[in-house]
Design a protein around this motif. Structure first.
Motif, mmCIF file in Angstrom:
data_model
loop_
_atom_site.group_PDB
_atom_site.id
_atom_site.type_symbol
_atom_site.label_atom_id
_atom_site.label_comp_id
_atom_site.label_asym_id
_atom_site.label_seq_id
_atom_site.Cartn_x
_atom_site.Cartn_y
_atom_site.Cartn_z
ATOM 1 N N GLY A 89 0.795 -1.219 0.000
ATOM 2 C CA GLY A 89 0.000 0.000 0.000
ATOM 3 C C GLY A 89 0.824 1.264 0.000
ATOM 4 N N MET A 100 -2.718 -3.777 -1.940
ATOM 5 C CA MET A 100 -3.826 -3.927 -1.001
ATOM 6 C C MET A 100 -5.152 -4.345 -1.648
ATOM 7 N N GLU A 152 -13.543 -3.449 2.400
ATOM 8 C CA GLU A 152 -13.079 -2.219 3.045
ATOM 9 C C GLU A 152 -12.558 -2.495 4.448
ATOM 10 N N TYR A 161 -8.884 -3.350 4.929
ATOM 11 C CA TYR A 161 -7.905 -2.257 5.023
ATOM 12 C C TYR A 161 -7.670 -1.842 6.473
ATOM 13 N N GLY A 179 -5.770 4.000 0.001
ATOM 14 C CA GLY A 179 -6.904 3.075 -0.002
ATOM 15 C C GLY A 179 -8.239 3.787 0.101
#
Length: 248
Positions: A29, A35, A56, A59, A208
Motif C-alpha cells: 500500500g 492492497m 473495506e 484495510y 486506499g
C-alpha cells in the motif's frame, strides 16, 4: 506549510529539534499497489469458510498478523477464537488466493520518492509485516539499489506485529537511530498507530478507500493523498523540516 505539525510533534515528545537521518517505509500500500488484491483475497476466503470480512474492513486490519485478523473475525462471527487448525487452513487459503492475482505493480510515485530520499543521503529502512522469503529479491527487482538487507524489518524480526510499536522500534534499532532522527511513511491505520506509539513523526499516505479521519485518528502527523503527492511535496517537506526543525 508543515510548521505546526513539526512544532506539535517536538513539544509532545519533548525533543528540542529534529535531526533527520532516515525514512522508514511500510511496504504493502506504500511501495506496492498490493492492497486491493489482499482485500479481495481476504473477502473471498472468509466467505468460503463461512465468515464475513468486507473488502473495506480488510484495510482496517492491514499490518495485523494473519492469525490476529482471523481471530477478530471469528470472535465477531462465532463468538470465539479461531482454533489453530482453522487459522492454518484459512491463512493457507488466503495466501493461495492472493497468489492467483498478478504481481502487484509499484505504487505510482514510490520510485520517485525513494530516489529523492537516497539522493538526500538519508537511510531507507523497510518495516513490513510480510514474511516473504524472497522479499529482498522482489524489492531489488522493483527498486534496484535502494534497500539493504540489514535495514529491513520483517515478520521474522519481531514477536508482535503492528499496531505494536515493536516493528518500528526494531527499525530504529537497526538504523541506530533515535525517534527524532527518522520519519515514517505509512498507509494503514494500524501502521500509523505503531509508528506513532514508537514516537516517530509519521506521514500517512491514504492510498486506499478509508476516510482520511481514520488515519488522523490513528496518530498521523501529516497526511498525503497519494505517493505521487508525497513525491511532489518531498523537497518542500524536507526543506521545511531542515529549516524549522526546532521547538519554536
Amino acid at each position: 506549510m508543515y510548521r505546526d505539525a513539526f512544532k506539535n510533534y517536538l513539544q509532545t515528545h519533548g525533543y528540542a529539534s529534529f535531526d533527520l537521518k532516515a525514512v522508514l517505509f511500510d511496504m504493502d500500500g506504500v511501495l506496492f499497489d498490493s492492497m486491493p488484491a489482499h482485500a479481495e483475497s481476504w473477502h473471498t476466503v472468509m466467505k468460503r469458510h463461512g465468515l464475513r470480512l468486507d473488502r473495506e474492513e480488510a484495510y482496517l486490519h492491514e499490518g495485523r498478523t494473519g492469525a490476529g485478523t482471523i481471530h477478530i473475525v471469528s470472535r465477531r462471527e462465532r463468538g470465539r477464537d479461531a482454533t489453530p487448525e482453522e487459522i492454518e487452513a484459512i491463512y493457507a487459503d488466503k495466501v493461495a488466493e492472493f497468489n492467483k492475482h498478478p504481481q502487484p505493480e509499484r505504487m505510482p510515485g514510490a520510485w520517485e520518492v525513494l530516489n529523492q530520499i537516497k539522493t538526500d543521503g538519508l537511510k531507507i529502512i523497510l518495516v513490513t509485516g510480510s514474511g516473504q522469503k524472497s522479499l529482498l529479491e522482489r524489492l531489488n527487482r522493483s527498486f534496484p539499489h535502494i534497500f539493504l538487507k540489514e535495514l529491513m524489518v520483517t515478520a521474522f524480526d519481531v514477536t508482535e506485529g503492528k499496531p505494536s510499536p515493536e516493528p518500528y522500534l526494531t527499525g530504529l534499532k537497526k538504523g541506530r537511530l533515535q525517534p527524532n532522527e527518522g520519519i515514517v511513511v505509512e498507509n494503514a491505520p494500524l501502521g500509523v498507530q505503531a509508528a506513532s506509539s514508537a514516537g516517530i513523526f509519521t506521514l500517512a499516505v491514504n492510498t486506499g478507500p478509508l476516510p482520511d479521519r481514520v488515519l488522523w485518528d490513528s496518530g498521523a502527523n501529516v497526511l498525503f493523498r497519494s505517493m505521487v503527492e508525497l513525491s511532489e511535496q518531498w523537497k518542500t517537506f524536507r526543506d521545511e523540516l531542515t529549516t524549522n526543525h526546532k521547538v519554536y
